[in-house]
Design an enzyme around this catalytic site. Structure first.
Site, short mmCIF file in Angstrom:
data_model
loop_
_atom_site.label_atom_id
_atom_site.label_comp_id
_atom_site.label_asym_id
_atom_site.label_seq_id
_atom_site.Cartn_x
_atom_site.Cartn_y
_atom_site.Cartn_z
N ASP A 67 58.16 66.74 72.54
CA ASP A 67 58.34 67.62 73.68
C ASP A 67 59.46 66.75 74.61
OD1 ASP A 67 58.13 69.39 75.72
OD2 ASP A 67 56.13 68.68 76.33
N HIS A 92 47.91 77.77 75.43
CA HIS A 92 48.13 76.64 76.14
C HIS A 92 48.23 76.66 77.63
CE1 HIS A 92 49.83 72.45 76.31
NE2 HIS A 92 51.18 72.89 76.68
N ASP A 130 57.56 76.12 78.76
CA ASP A 130 56.57 76.10 80.07
C ASP A 130 56.74 77.31 80.61
OD1 ASP A 130 56.10 73.75 78.95
OD2 ASP A 130 57.33 72.77 80.23
N ASP A 166 83.17 123.71 11.58
CA ASP A 166 82.45 124.42 12.13
C ASP A 166 81.00 124.79 11.28
OD1 ASP A 166 81.11 126.12 14.06
OD2 ASP A 166 82.77 127.68 14.11
N ARG A 196 60.45 70.93 71.15
CA ARG A 196 60.90 72.00 72.23
C ARG A 196 62.46 72.13 72.18
NH1 ARG A 196 59.18 70.89 78.36
NH2 ARG A 196 61.12 69.29 78.48
N ASP A 220 65.57 70.58 80.54
CA ASP A 220 64.14 70.69 80.81
C ASP A 220 64.12 71.58 81.96
OD1 ASP A 220 61.38 70.40 81.50
OD2 ASP A 220 61.58 68.41 81.93
N ASP A 273 47.51 66.93 74.70
CA ASP A 273 48.71 66.94 75.35
C ASP A 273 48.51 65.28 76.05
OD1 ASP A 273 50.98 67.08 76.80
OD2 ASP A 273 50.44 69.37 77.34
N GLU A 276 65.25 67.16 75.49
CA GLU A 276 66.33 67.84 75.90
C GLU A 276 67.50 66.88 76.10
OE1 GLU A 276 63.16 70.17 75.92
OE2 GLU A 276 63.38 68.65 77.30
N GLU A 279 75.70 122.92 10.38
CA GLU A 279 74.37 122.53 10.72
C GLU A 279 73.43 122.14 9.57
OE1 GLU A 279 76.47 124.04 13.74
OE2 GLU A 279 75.85 125.17 12.37
N ASP A 337 79.08 127.82 21.16
CA ASP A 337 79.44 129.26 21.27
C ASP A 337 78.71 129.65 22.55
OD1 ASP A 337 80.96 128.94 18.96
OD2 ASP A 337 79.46 129.91 17.77
#
Length: 1824
Positions: free
Chosen positions: A491, A648, A590, A1386, A574, A250, A374, A494, A1389, A1493
């Site tokens: 809060d 706050h 804080d 060949d 916190r 804290d 608070d 810690e 086609e 070709d």
């Protein structure tokens, strides 16, 4: 004498004595050592430190405590070297401190264990632990854990709630990442891909005492971020000897270096501009400090627990965060309302004052969701009470807020008062806690520890105790019934205590006063908290102090679940520890009202993003002190973009809520303005929290995370991002209105003006006057929005919208997550909506991927704003994408709902009413609708009258290529209701007769059609449209479709939708929502001789269609049309050539790939347009489409060849070099060429004879000038050569005795007219000459044909009888004339030198020769019969069905292929090869192909690469171009460069035409011959690899010549590369393609690459590199991670195949490689099917190479032995020993050659005769 027996009493006394002795010895040991398993400084001999000579920056401090001196330093056995600087350690460690590794074991490839023993040396703080255990595990590919702990005694370890639940997913061997050093012990962590050292503890010793643990590690860069909780004045750490204590406290966040509320031993390190990063997390909750020093290096000093490290690897910083959160738990999604603005203060004084604050802010119209109270709401600051005088109406307060859509949050502290309540009444919460034994106790474990906090004397709940958790949950539940509220703020956890330790003080012991105290605030362990010897359920407070807040969060989460049930609610804590974000948010503590704290809040938020708590923010305007108006105004601006946005302040200071500044204040106006923007963007912010929850992405994001390749961003911490896309630039200094702001390298738009910013990748002076903040949207973003209101309750009722910010490519993407905003686990339950948005080429897709929630407000997307639109859009359409059986429907957006600002280039759409939860497509058509037009008059000479005669629209355009005549929107067909089954659907469709016919009277429209859609597999579907009333021609090419369709829709990668009007089909990739086929566009036409269908494309990236010469691999979509009709046409631009392949591959913008085949063989064309779209037009048959879904490009080819047939496996010798020319005068010229090639030692396997070997070009008749050819062929074949001869299909009919014709006529094999027209053969003219003529070559071509060419007949190869005749002729030629090994067919086609037939008059319907629509074919004015047969010729299919040549013309070469291949196999008894000119899908099952070709020309080099890559798509991997060109005279340099390129054609043949000089390699000079020999030697060296690729093509459908995009599809730079190519995945060829080029700019993809010629890692990736390319050089690179088989080259493959097998092992970044090798006899028939082959796989890892025999079926004669193995990337530490272990287990020692410079290791195993068809392994090691 008998044995003495002891009495029972004696035995008892002896046992007791023994026990007492053991106990006494143990006590002696304990007294001597201090603790079990530890030792004191037992050095008896003088310890001499071995002091290293190292840079100052690498010194590791040996005297972190006070009082360092030379004497004290040397007592610790350390090195003393004072300096003129105090921050550099004067006392530093010697190299003979630490531990040694006594043993190592590796129980699995992923785990490593070791035993460590302390080296004899003085102790720093006593009680060193002598024996340690080390354990490391590669838990996932991206996470390494290593732990060091006492080998004999359990020590405290963090009982982490989430980490303990994880399972390992082991895939990466630990040896790729971790390496141990034995003496002294150290570990090195490397990035496995690059071997870069990331974390190296060998720089300093490990210290591990009972209360002092130290470890140092060198890092790769100074870019270090994280560690906490502190105030870091900058985001990037200062590494100049900074020490940061970590121990929850804290304390005020006032800018000092002291410890604050949370405990975060985690940092991220950005390695370099590549973005590659890693994270380091020490799971330890004891008090500690972390020192950063300039080496750069980190030193950890902790005073308890164990060293439990996690190293997390990522390719980007974001990935590291994602990995960390995967470990500790991803963040919760906060409730939607918690993202609103919030007001709070400590000590409003009364509820009346709270309400007064609420009312004035309501009246001001401030967006405002949450009001706090608070501790002043409490009775005497006691938890679970309220002040019944000043806050008497508190039980009703939440109702008061709820009436206006607001929420109420209250606070609870952990400390519980021991005193009575007002009136001396019992404090029940305390009393019940006593009963539950809920408190932290003194060291006796019984007496509650007493301290003092806000209410006076207090006890402290022990949240690690279950009885305390039960008490806390119960008390909270009781209180919530009394005071209703919406969420909880905890809060002082810690844990804070106003007394030092306790009201009694703390005992003098080694917990309260440890041997070493980290540099925590006050440097007293129990300052402002509890005594360290206090007891909790998890352990002593000494160990668990920093877990107090964490344990309180876990307990509070249970309480919230009890009270709020299914509602998500919110927790704000916190104190925190890694993992808290899974349940809670956090504020930065804080702070104070000053300009420093507003600045420092940004690094604080960014760090908590790293720590996994994205719900973060600072107290806006500051907690302590009075805030100035300017400071509060600027803070309100930036605070509007804090994820947790709360104003706050503290007791005794002026109110600072926005409204208190007055209704006309600038602060109120600007606060309201930016909060309205916040609320507008809340859907985007909420989606970011969803991403954080599901993937671990950050919400508030450092600029560096997105732009890491820009070094400038590494230190940007006065700006920040929301996600990827919103850049916030606040003013953070007083009296400033110009900010030095960085604009990263992207397109950016000013949010407030929506105008594009001109600057990028530079600092700018950004003007931000008093009321402004910088806010910019990144190009490429799609941001969901909502009309704001004063609370989220009301804003969630308002219309939604989208902001689409286009990037450089006019694209954008985004997503939206939406649920009810309050319920728990909506992601898991599926009760949510999820959208993927994408905008590409003027089409915005709103694709719903999840529709599990329906919002009660019936929300709509009403507005869409598109930024960066280049032109006005006057036509905008919205398509509602149907689901299930519902159909798509399209509407136009009214013009008055479309606005375009030409100055700002902003398109605004309004009034859209798109229902939330449904899918849509929004299209805007730029410059009217011109790019959306579909051509109604593709013929030439369109005019308005002709256009309108077809019922189409006429409007001119200034844009090139845009059709002026185009279809109306409803032109086409209408669909009926589909008949849907699990396997597909059937739909009848009817032409819209509102319009005239398609405008071609000779081709009547078919009014009723049928569509069948069939779901063949999960990745393939077919849709077929035909005339159900008439039997129309269908292509007789058999395809391989599964017998049973895929009926499980969940397995299918696609969904299909049918649009009713205009009829269309949409195929959608389910995984991305991308529509890959969408034919719901106007213009669908189905008439007898003209069929047209158009589709929108998924992107502009389209590849394929053939055969024609394309100037680029990726198609150009700017109105290009390509005809397809097989023709004897040399390659040329827009010339339809020999084959027909109506197949394309499309790449989607998501990098997924798909393929589409139109199975139709009629003359056709395809037109691309920039919509992007594609139009097919074909002259007959039906529409039969197959769509395959990939999703990778390589998978597309695999799936396509699975459909049409896998490619043939060519004979091994056919991969050798080949020579041919049209114009050999006699066999002596061939013999001389062969002799010269052998003399020049140029590898060469195949010799050809073109039609010159024939007598008057007659098939099967030998020219007298070539009488010696059979003997020459026999001699060459004995010497390992092979011979291929040519056959044309046309057979002369003018001979008096010509068996081939006579037998063919007798068998009736030749194509005739339909019987109702004539029973005669359809005669053409080709090469054969009349008998007894002398050809005058000086005459023009048409005259020569008329005078000299005989009449020829064309065999009908569809017929079985024709195949039998063909086999007979080939058989006779082989046995009676000359031997051969392959056949070249060949002119099939089929080609004819007259048009249609001799005389030019085709019988029958002339529309077949000159159809109503003529595609843009070469010489289209000559009709379809040009240079071929009459279209009315009749052919007969194998089932007896008679068909018109009109329909099957393009199948002639296809029908010719299989009979020829079958004949070759039957006649020779071997596989050989057939090479054909004309092809169609599935030809590759039997034949290879050359590109025709071609002409001599530099452009033909790169175009040949394009051609090969296209035939790779088409399933014909055996392909190549005529090297040096067929027509015209070759030029020296061009031919040499072509030889170098052609050496890497799969089909590598030098071939030129009659009348031109020779161009074979020995026709030039010695330099040319040598260069040709050198490059062909490389080809022959790599033939085993090429042959293996051919095997993979044959069995799996893989490509051989491979575009770069197939391997690197995620890299869009590869999508347009066509001047480089790959062999398979691993060999990159970068040829010289331009005249005079002596260097080539080549792209090096993102992988490790080795130069083939030097074996060196090129060291670059993902870049274009200039490559030196002298005339004798070809750029070749081998990809790391692959193993390529090779053999020493010889003159031909008969000899090279006998050489030992070598391997090139090109190691990847992680030191691994894989490869395979296929081998058979090289020419046997069906060796794969008969299992007569060898398939071996190889893998390399951790200095070893192993082989695995997957299949072994080789004949003895074909076995190979292992030769030379080359390992590339073997490292710079000398390798001196290699052990080869063969299949019998015999180990062979080999001596390698290791080049330290190139890192190439060469191992010659030839002498050991190890067969590769048996498994073997090879291990190499250093001398160490």
């Amino acid at each position: 004498m008998g044995k003495r027996r002891f009495s029972g009493l004696e035995v008892s006394l002896m046992v007791m004595f023994g026990l007492i002795s053991v106990a006494a010895i143990a006590l002696i040991v304990l007294f001597a050592t201090g603790e079990p398993g530890t030792l004191t400084d037992d050095t008896t001999e003088a310890f001499v430190p071995q002091c290293p000579t190292i840079p100052l920056a690498e010194r590791v401090d040996c005297f972190p405590d006070a009082g360092a001196s030379k004497l004290q330093c040397e007592k610790r056995g350390c090195c003393w070297s004072p300096l003129d600087e105090r921050h550099v350690p004067w006392c530093f460690f010697s190299t003979n401190h630490g531990y040694t590794v006594e043993s190592v074991e590796q129980p699995s490839p992923y785990v490593m264990k070791a035993q460590l023993k302390r080296m004899v040396s003085p102790s720093l703080f006593g009680a060193d632990i002598k024996e340690l255990a080390f354990q490391a595990e590669m838990q996932t590919d991206k996470r390494l854990r290593f732990k060091i702990y006492d080998a004999h005694r359990q020590r405290f370890e963090v009982p982490h709630e989430h980490v303990s639940s994880l399972n390992s997913n082991q895939t990466s061997p630990i040896g790729n990442t971790l390496e141990l050093t034995n003496k002294p012990f150290g570990l090195t962590v490397r990035r496995k891909e690059t071997k870069k050292v990331l974390f190296d503890t060998t720089m300093g010793p490990l210290v591990f005492a009972d209360q002092y643990l130290q470890l140092s590690a060198k890092l790769p860069s100074n870019n270090i971020y994280g560690l906490g909780e502190h105030v870091h004045r900058q985001y990037q750490h200062d590494t100049n000897w900074k020490t940061w204590p970590i121990f929850t406290r804290d304390a005020f966040p006032n800018g000092g270096s002291h410890n604050l509320y949370g405990h975060y031993p985690f940092f991220l390190c950005l390695e370099d501009e590549s973005g590659k990063s890693f994270g380091v997390f020490l799971m330890n909750s004891n008090a500690m400090e972390v020192t950063l020093q300039p080496a750069p290096a980190v030193t950890y000093r902790t005073i308890g627990g164990v060293l439990d490290f996690y190293i997390l690897f990522g390719d980007t910083p974001e990935q590291v965060v994602q990995e960390f959160l995967e470990l500790i738990g991803r963040p919760v999604i906060p409730p939607y309302w918690s993202l609103g603005f919030q007001l709070s203060r400590w000590d409003y004084g009364s509820l009346a004052e709270v309400k007064k604050t609420v009312e004035r802010n309501r009246a001001a119209g401030i967006p405002y969701d949450i009001q706090y109270t608070d501790i002043d709401y409490m009775e005497d600051k006691k938890d679970f009470t309220y002040d019944r005088v000043k806050f008497s109406e508190l039980p009703e307060f939440s109702d008061y807020l709820h009436e206006k859509g607001q929420r109420y949050i209250l606070i609870l502290d952990p400390a519980v008062a021991t005193s009575k309540r007002v009136g001396n009444t019992p404090y029940e919460a305390y009393d019940r806690g006593n009963v539950k034994n809920a408190w932290v106790t003194e060291s006796d474990g019984k007496t509650p520890l007493l301290g003092e906090v806000w209410p006076g004397e207090t006890v402290f709940p022990d949240y690690t105790s279950q009885s305390c958790i039960d008490w806390w949950v119960d008390e909270y539940e009781r209180f919530s019934r009394e005071i209703k509220h919406d969420a909880l703020w905890i809060d002082m956890n810690e844990v804070a205590n106003f007394k030092k330790g306790s009201i009694k003080g703390c005992a003098d012991n080694n917990l309260n006063y440890p041997p070493y105290t980290p540099k925590i605030l006050d440097e007293v362990m129990y300052s402002k908290t509890l005594c360290m010897d206090a007891k909790q359920a998890w352990g002593t407070h000494y160990d668990v102090h920093s877990l107090y807040g964490y344990s309180m969060v876990l307990a509070t989460e249970k309480a919230l679940q009890r009270v709020f049930g299914g509602n998500r609610t919110l927790m704000l804590t916190r104190s925190s520890f890694p993992g808290v974000g899974k349940y809670s948010g956090h504020w930065l503590g804080d702070n104070a009202a000053n300009w420093n704290d507003i600045k420092w809040a940004i690094p604080g938020m960014l760090e908590f993003g790293l720590f996994g708590i994205p719900y973060i923010g600072a107290d806006i305007c500051g907690f302590f002190d009075d805030s100035s108006e300017e400071l509060c105004r600027r803070w309100m601006q930036v605070g509007a973009f804090y994820p947790f946005s709360r104003n706050h302040n503290a007791q005794g200071y002026k109110p600072q809520d926005p409204a208190v500044y007055g209704p006309d204040s600038m602060l109120l106006r600007t606060s309201k303005h930016y909060l309205m923007i916040r609320y507008t963007l809340l859907p985007y912010l909420y989606t970011l929290f969803y991403k954080a929850h599901t993937t671990g992405e950050t919400v508030v994001r450092p600029v560096m995370h997105e732009f890491y390749s820009d070094r400038t961003t590494w230190t940007v911490d006065r700006q920040f991002l929301w996600g990827k896309h919103l850049l916030i630039t606040p003013v953070l200094d007083p009296g400033v209105d110009i900010v030095n702001a960085y604009i990263p390298d992207a397109v950016w738009y000013d949010y407030e003006t929506m105008q594009q910013v001109a600057d990028r990748k530079r600092y700018v002076s950004m003007y931000l006057p008093a009321e402004k903040l910088g806010l910019h949207i990144r190009g490429g973003a799609i941001l969901p929005t909502q009309t704001p209101d004063v609370t989220t309750t009301h804003s969630r009722q308002k219309p939604m919208g989208l902001i689409v910010a286009l990037d450089d490519r006019d694209q954008a993407a985004g997503e939206l997550f939406w649920d009810d905003g309050d319920s728990r686990d909506t992601v898991k339950s599926g009760n949510h909506i999820h959208y993927q948005f994408s905008a590409v080429y003027g089409v915005l897709t709103l694709h719903v991927t999840r529709a599990g929630y329906r919002d009660p407000a019936n929300l709509k997307f009403e507005s869409i704003t598109v930024l960066g639109v280049s032109h006005a859009a006057t036509v905008v359409t919205v398509t509602h994408v149907g689901s299930g059986s519902s159909e798509n429907s399209t509407t136009s957006v009214p013009n008055n709902n479309i606005q375009y600002d030409g100055t700002k280039k902003v398109l605004s759409l309004s009034g859209l009413s798109l229902t939330l939860g449904e899918s849509y497509l929004v299209r805007w058509e730029l410059v009217a609708e011109e790019y959306q037009r579909f051509d109604c008059y593709p013929e030439d000479n369109a005019d308005e009258a002709k256009c309108k005669a077809r019922g189409c629209l006429w409007q001119q355009s200034i844009l090139e290529g845009v059709p002026w005549c185009f279809y109306p929107e409803d032109y086409g067909y209408t669909a009926t209701t589909p008949e849907v089954t699990d396997s597909g659907m059937t739909v009848d469709i009817t032409r819209n007769r509102k319009y005239r016919s398609s405008g071609r009277p000779d081709s009547p429209d078919i009014n009723t059609l049928r569509l069948e859609i069939r779901y063949h597999t999960s990745e393939m579907l077919q849709f077929k449209i035909w005339d159900p009333a008439t039997d129309r021609y269908e292509v007789p090419v058999p395809l391989s479709v599964p017998a049973n369709p895929e009926t499980d829709k969940n397995k299918r990668l696609y969904e299909v939708q049918v649009t009713k009007s205009p009829f269309g089909i949409q195929v959608i990739r389910k995984s991305t929502g991308t529509t890959i086929w969408d034919s719901s566009v106007p213009g669908f036409t189905f008439s007898d001789m003209f069929i047209q269908v158009s589709t929108r494309l998924s992107s502009e990236f389209v590849y394929g269609f053939g055969e024609t010469e394309h100037p680029t691999y990726k198609h150009n979509l700017t109105y290009h049309t390509w005809g397809m009709f097989s023709k004897d046409q040399p390659p040329g631009y827009k010339m339809n050539c020999y084959g027909v392949h109506p197949f394309y591959m499309g790449l989607e913008n998501t990098a997924d790939a798909h393929g589409v085949l139109l199975l139709n063989s009629n003359a056709m064309d395809v037109t691309f347009q920039p919509t992007p779209a594609l139009t097919y037009r074909t002259l007959g048959g039906i529409l039969d489409f197959y769509v395959i879904l990939g999703p990778t490009p390589e998978m597309v080819v695999q799936q396509y060849t699975a459909l049409i047939g896998r490619p043939v496996l060519p004979a091994y010798w056919s991969l050798g070099f080949q020579l041919c020319r049209y114009g050999y005068a006699n066999d002596k010229e061939i013999a001389d060429l062969y002799k010269d090639m052998r003399a020049a030692k140029i590898p060469y396997d195949v010799q050809y004879a073109d039609i010159d070997y024939m007598e008057r070009q007659l098939n099967f008749v030998l020219n007298p000038e070539f009488d010696g050819l059979p003997a020459l062929v026999d001699r060459m074949r004995v010497e390992g050569m092979r011979f291929i001869f040519i056959l044309d299909p046309a057979i002369s009919g003018n001979e008096t005795s010509y068996p081939a014709f006579d037998r063919g006529k007798e068998a009736d094999v030749f194509i005739k007219w339909p019987k109702h027209l004539s029973d005669d053969i359809v005669w053409g003219k080709v090469w054969p000459d009349f008998p007894n003529v002398t050809v005058n070559d000086s005459l023009d071509w048409d005259t020569q044909v008329e005078k000299y060419r005989s009449y020829t007949a064309f065999p009908d190869f569809f017929r079985n009888v024709t195949a039998e005749w063909w086999l007979k002729e080939i058989y006779d030629f082989y046995h009676n004339t000359t031997k051969f090994d392959g056949i070249w067919i060949d002119m099939n086609e089929p080609a004819s030198f007259v048009h249609g037939t001799v005389g030019g008059t085709c019988l029958g319907n002339q529309l077949l020769e000159f159809p109503p629509y003529m595609p843009p074919l070469e010489s289209q004015h000559m009709g379809l019969k040009h240079k071929t047969m009459c279209m009315n010729s009749e052919q007969i299919l194998s089932d007896g069905k008679r068909v018109r040549h009109y329909d099957v013309h393009s199948l002639y070469g296809w029908s010719h292929a299989k009979p020829t291949y079958d004949a070759l196999l039957s006649v020779t008894g071997k596989r050989g090869i057939v090479v054909t000119r004309s092809t169609y899908p599935s030809s590759g099952k039997w034949v290879g192909h050359w590109l025709g070709d071609n002409f001599v020309g530099w452009d033909q080099l790169y175009k040949s690469i394009i051609g090969m890559m296209e035939f790779s798509l088409f399933g014909i991997p055996y392909t190549g171009a005529d090297i040096c060109g067929f027509f015209n005279k070759a030029e020296y340099e061009m031919c040499l460069r072509w030889m170098q390129l052609g050496a890497f054609y799969p089909y590598s043949r030098n071939h030129n035409g009659k009348g031109n000089p020779r161009q074979d390699p020995v026709a030039w000079d010695t330099q040319f011959a040598e260069a040709s020999r050198d490059v062909l030697n490389i080809r022959y060296t790599l033939l085993p690899y090429l042959y293996t690729l051919m095997f993979e093509a044959h069995t799996k459908g893989n490509t051989v010549v491979r575009p770069l995009l197939h391997e690197f599809v995620k890299d869009k730079a590869t999508w347009e590369i066509y001047k480089q190519f790959l062999w398979g995945p691993a060999l990159l060829i970068t040829p010289a393609l331009d005249e005079g080029a002596r260097h080539v700019d080549g792209y090096v993809p993102d992988a490790r690459w080795y130069d083939y010629h030097t074996a060196k890692d090129v060291g670059v990736r993902g870049k274009v590199v200039g490559m030196p390319t002298p005339l004798n050089h070809t750029n070749l690179h081998i990809r790391g991670g692959y193993i390529l088989p090779w053999q020493k080259p010889e003159n031909n493959t008969q000899f090279s195949r006998k050489n030992p097998l070598g391997l090139i092992v090109a190691l990847s970044d992680s030191g691994t490689a894989q490869g395979s090798f296929f081998w058979d006899d090289g020419e046997g028939i069906d060796t794969v099917a008969k299992e007569q082959y060898l398939l071996t796989t190889f893998s390399a890892a951790e200095n070893s190479l192993t082989s695995k025999v997957e299949h072994s079926g080789l004949a003895v004669a074909d076995r190979l032995t292992l030769g030379v193995v080359k390992v590339w990337g073997a490292g710079t530490v000398g390798i001196t020993h290699v052990t080869l272990t063969d299949g019998t287990g015999t180990a062979h020692s080999l001596t390698p050659t290791h080049n330290i410079d190139t890192q190439e290791l060469i191992v010659d195993a030839t002498s050991k005769s190890v067969h590769v068809d048996q498994p073997f392994s090879m291990v190499w090691r250093t001398s160490a």
